[in-house]
Scaffold this active site. Structure first.
Site, mmCIF file in Angstrom:
data_model
loop_
_atom_site.group_PDB
_atom_site.id
_atom_site.type_symbol
_atom_site.label_atom_id
_atom_site.label_comp_id
_atom_site.label_asym_id
_atom_site.label_seq_id
_atom_site.Cartn_x
_atom_site.Cartn_y
_atom_site.Cartn_z
ATOM 1 C CG ASP A 14 42.995 -17.035 84.408
ATOM 2 O OD1 ASP A 14 42.263 -18.015 84.682
ATOM 3 O OD2 ASP A 14 44.097 -17.119 83.836
ATOM 4 C CB ALA B 184 35.512 -13.767 86.399
ATOM 5 C CG ASP C 183 42.920 -12.692 89.210
ATOM 6 O OD1 ASP C 183 43.114 -13.724 89.878
ATOM 7 O OD2 ASP C 183 43.618 -12.359 88.236
ATOM 8 C CB SER D 175 52.802 -24.610 69.352
ATOM 9 O OG SER D 175 53.720 -23.586 69.460
ATOM 10 C CE LYS E 143 45.786 -25.041 65.747
ATOM 11 N NZ LYS E 143 45.211 -25.091 67.079
ATOM 12 C CB CYS F 281 54.116 6.165 91.648
ATOM 13 S SG CYS F 281 54.624 6.851 90.072
HETATM 14 S S1 IVH Z 1 50.479 -30.240 63.833
HETATM 15 C C1 IVH Z 1 54.634 -29.237 64.235
HETATM 16 N N1 IVH Z 1 48.035 -30.792 63.070
HETATM 17 O O1 IVH Z 1 47.297 -27.470 67.393
HETATM 18 C C2 IVH Z 1 53.187 -29.300 64.147
HETATM 19 N N2 IVH Z 1 48.360 -29.767 65.185
HETATM 20 O O2 IVH Z 1 48.675 -24.943 67.649
HETATM 21 C C3 IVH Z 1 52.526 -29.534 65.435
HETATM 22 N N3 IVH Z 1 46.317 -29.409 66.453
HETATM 23 O O3 IVH Z 1 49.614 -28.528 69.806
HETATM 24 C C4 IVH Z 1 51.100 -29.744 65.414
HETATM 25 N N4 IVH Z 1 44.933 -30.268 64.978
HETATM 26 O O4 IVH Z 1 47.337 -29.699 69.733
HETATM 27 C C5 IVH Z 1 48.814 -30.272 64.034
HETATM 28 N N5 IVH Z 1 45.933 -31.366 62.305
HETATM 29 C C6 IVH Z 1 46.708 -30.858 63.257
HETATM 30 C C7 IVH Z 1 46.180 -30.352 64.469
HETATM 31 C C8 IVH Z 1 47.048 -29.807 65.409
HETATM 32 C C9 IVH Z 1 45.042 -29.706 66.171
HETATM 33 C C10 IVH Z 1 46.775 -28.741 67.689
HETATM 34 C C11 IVH Z 1 47.854 -29.461 68.444
HETATM 35 C C12 IVH Z 1 48.989 -28.497 68.561
HETATM 36 C C13 IVH Z 1 48.302 -27.190 68.326
HETATM 37 C C14 IVH Z 1 49.269 -26.180 67.772
#
Ligand code: IVH
Length: 716
Positions: free
Chosen positions: A44, A46, A48, A93, A129, A423
């Protein structure tokens, strides 16, 4: 030197014309990549910088501004075209952890909340994750009927037809299925598929995707489902939302059930007996990270028992029962081209390093925060230095260290500003403070603009179409100097010269959209209103706490006026709210003691309707009540008791006053129970309180994190 690197004031007219044409094409391309292809190639900042350069050249050579100027074109419309879907159960999240100690602290928090002994096992499900995008799949009687993106967690987009093209998303489920089932998980692209796709795009002279995540997002959000079908997208199931019946008693059992229904769950998932085993799995997965076929950025831990998950619930947008343990951030080396000073909403001066652009973790970085002058001195960062920078998740890039061997002779130390760069008012650093502040207050345009930006921001009034640049331009043109001016903009525009639609960067459509977005915000929930005012120490969470306690704008305002006048009872009431300490009370008192702020409030109140705070669980016996817990509770921990009371719409206070509705008295209670009796406040035993809570809920544990209101993004 080519025209591209020449400062705008040194360009000849011919060079400027060529440079404007180059910039117009580049900006149009980046707009398209960002809005329509989900594939930004530059940061963003770059982007801008390109816009700023364009604007500076146009300002010098107004005769060269042509029809395809980025300021005349209405920004590329987002590839919406997808219907909105409101998630019945918000898509949450995750809280992030970076160190083992953070994970141990998570285990401790869970234990404390649930009141578990030190040797009671807390089994955790651990799994990678995935770096993709979260989606929700709805099944009715085993048939796939609706699929949506996460969006902001409350509202996403209907991408059913596109999702139906994925082989790992079953059209029909196997075996006996709940009548209604919402499965959640991650859509992603394997690294090899991403590279092959990019090779093909390159060969076809099409823009390439920055990383597998962008490539998955861009491939899913296609208007033509045949394009999605041609892209190798995959899906891992890891959770669920709305359900007609439970899938099992534990996270682990539910994942097995999802497998049995025909979904793919992550093969690396493991049920760990406790936090030590979970940390062991984290290390094992980190070691094999590069050999996994897909990108991951950490390991997610979830408390296995679903009854515990329900009791733990969530705080704001994150569950108390889950945690993302991230892998360490990527680092890169680059040089500091300049150190500039930014002025924030409260006048804080923040030094920022302008860097030679460098890619870190798939994103081009050209700025890093330097926090404050002590930090610069501690790390001895100078203009011209080669530095190691780090980018972790969504956080602003940081400078980790300076490579002193590479320091050029003319490296220039940072000059601590004694005046505000915007200012010119004195910039002072008070004893004990790390930050230096501009003393210009509202006369400082930077502070005024930052306050307005905060006011229209996502967590406040959430007015779409008003970014930094627009606000700054409105301020400069005198169109908007205070929040209330926003709501008068449309009426004033009718007789204005020039009309907004004729101003640079605006057109008939964008002006109409802006007026519409502003009109939609004439009704605002109390918590957002309070947060929008930008009182020091009153962030989003504190604003919610205050809204819940005072309920109406009128009640809150008169209480705050009283606090500002030094009314001891009003201050005691404020301090009785859990989480409110002297610093918050002082900040509110200072804000309301300022006549200018009172005028701002009057003007705003004349333009908008502030909605009373919703009772979080309207209709329950506890809604709107103030409860104080005292003494030792036997059947649940203080944390859990408090979370439950709040889920039922009550406010939990730390001390007893005349405004307290009930005091729940545990064993060994002391002065608070006595005070309650003295003031004639109702007291009850823990069992009586539990009976009241159970009755209010119909015997179910509190819902995990309800919230969100259709039209507003995020919580309100
Ligand atoms: S659980 C209440 N499990 O991470 C729990 N999320 O930072 C909600 N994600 O929006 C998410 N792998 O897009 C969960 N094994 C996993 C995951 C995962 C990737 C992502 C997902 C979420 C984000 C949250």
């Amino acid at each position: 030197m080519t025209a591209e690197r020449t400062a705008p004031e040194r360009l000849t007219e011919d060079q400027a014309a060529a440079e404007l044409a180059r910039l117009a094409a580049a900006i149009a391309r980046h707009d398209r990549l960002y809005h329509q292809e989900d594939a930004p190639e530059i940061s963003d900042a770059a982007y801008d910088a390109l816009r700023r350069r364009n604007d500076a050249i146009e300002a010098r050579f107004p005769q060269l501004v042509c029809a395809d100027s980025p300021n005349r074109r209405i920004g590329a419309a987002p590839a919406s075209g997808f219907a909105k879907v409101t998630h019945r159960v918000p898509m949450l999240s995750l809280d992030n952890a970076f160190e083992d100690a953070d994970v141990q602290a998570f285990d401790q928090r869970v234990r404390r909340f649930l009141g578990l002994g030190a040797d009671e096992p807390v089994p955790l499900v651990a799994e990678p994750k995935i770096d993709g995008l979260a989606i929700a799949l709805h099944y009715e009687d085993g048939r796939f009927v609706l699929g949506a993106t996460r969006g902001d967690g409350t509202t996403g987009e209907d991408v059913t037809r596109n999702l139906a093209t994925l082989r790992s998303i079953p059209a029909r489920l196997k075996g006996r299925t709940p009548a209604r089932l919402e499965v959640r998980g991650e859509v992603y692209m394997e690294r090899a598929d991403f590279l092959a796709l990019n090779r093909a795009r390159e060969a076809a002279d099409e823009p390439v995707f920055a990383n597998p995540r962008n490539s998955a997002a861009g491939s899913l959000r296609q208007k033509d489902m045949a394009v999605t079908a041609s892209r190798p997208l995959r899906f891992f199931a890891y959770g669920w939302g709305d359900l007609a019946e439970d899938l099992g008693p534990t996270q682990w059992a539910c994942l097995d059930r999802l497998d049995a229904l025909g979904f793919t769950t992550n093969p690396e998932r493991k049920l760990c007996a406790g936090v030590d085993e979970a940390l062991g799995l984290w290390r094992a997965i980190e070691a094999k990270r590069a050999s996994l076929p897909y990108d991951i950025d950490g390991v997610v831990y979830k408390v296995d028992r679903l009854d515990w998950q329900a009791r733990l619930g969530s705080v704001g947008r994150v569950p108390r029962w889950a945690l993302a343990h991230k892998f360490s951030a990527e680092t890169a080396r680059t040089t500091v081209e300049d150190i500039v000073v930014q002025v924030g909403r409260t006048g804080a001066l923040t030094p920022v390093a302008n860097l030679a652009p460098v890619t870190v973790g798939g994103v081009v970085v050209s700025r890093a925060t330097l926090h404050n002058e002590d930090e610069i001195q501690r790390k001895d960062i100078r203009v011209g230095d080669t530095v190691v920078i780090q980018r972790a998740g969504d956080v602003i890039p940081q400078v980790l260290a300076v490579d002193l061997d590479q320091r050029p002779k003319d490296a220039r130390p940072f000059d601590v500003p004694t005046a505000c760069p915007v200012c010119g008012s004195a910039a002072v650093r008070e004893d004990g403070e790390a930050v230096r502040r501009c003393t210009g207050g509202l006369t400082c345009p930077a502070q005024a603009v930052e306050r307005l930006r905060h006011f229209v921001g996502r967590d406040a009034f959430d007015i779409e179409g008003l970014g930094e640049k627009q606000i700054a331009a409105f301020f400069e043109a005198g169109l908007v100097r205070a929040p209330a001016d926003l709501f008068r903009l449309e009426a004033r525009d009718a007789t204005a010269e020039p009309r907004l639609a004729e101003r640079e960067g605006w057109g008939t459509v964008s002006a109409a959209n802006l007026f519409h977005a502003i009109a939609e915000r004439r009704r605002v929930p109390l918590a957002r209103f309070i947060h929008a005012l930008g009182v020091r120490r009153v962030g989003e969470g504190m604003a919610r706490v205050l809204a819940r306690r005072y309920r109406t704008f009128a009640a809150w305002r008169s209480a705050m006026d009283a606090v500002a006048r030094g009314d001891a009872d009003a201050r005691a009431d404020l301090l009785a709210i859990d989480k409110v300490g002297d610093a918050v009370a002082d900040a509110l008192a200072a804000f309301f003691a300022e006549p200018h702020n009172e005028r701002t409030l009057d003007a705003l109140a004349a333009e908008v309707t502030v909605e009373d705070a919703e009772e979080r669980a309207a209709g329950t016996t506890l809604a709107g009540k103030t409860v104080v817990f005292t003494g030792t509770l036997e059947r649940m921990t203080r944390d859990e008791a408090k979370a439950r009371a709040e889920a039922l719409g009550a406010t939990v206070a730390g001390s007893v006053s005349r405004k307290t509705d009930f005091v729940v008295v545990g064993s060994d209670a002391g002065s608070k129970a006595a005070k309650a009796r003295e003031l004639g406040v109702t007291t009850m035993t823990e069992d009586e309180w539990l009976a009241l809570a159970e009755a209010a809920l119909g015997g179910r544990p509190p819902p995990a994190g309800r919230g969100g209101r259709g039209k507003w993004r995020g919580t309100s």
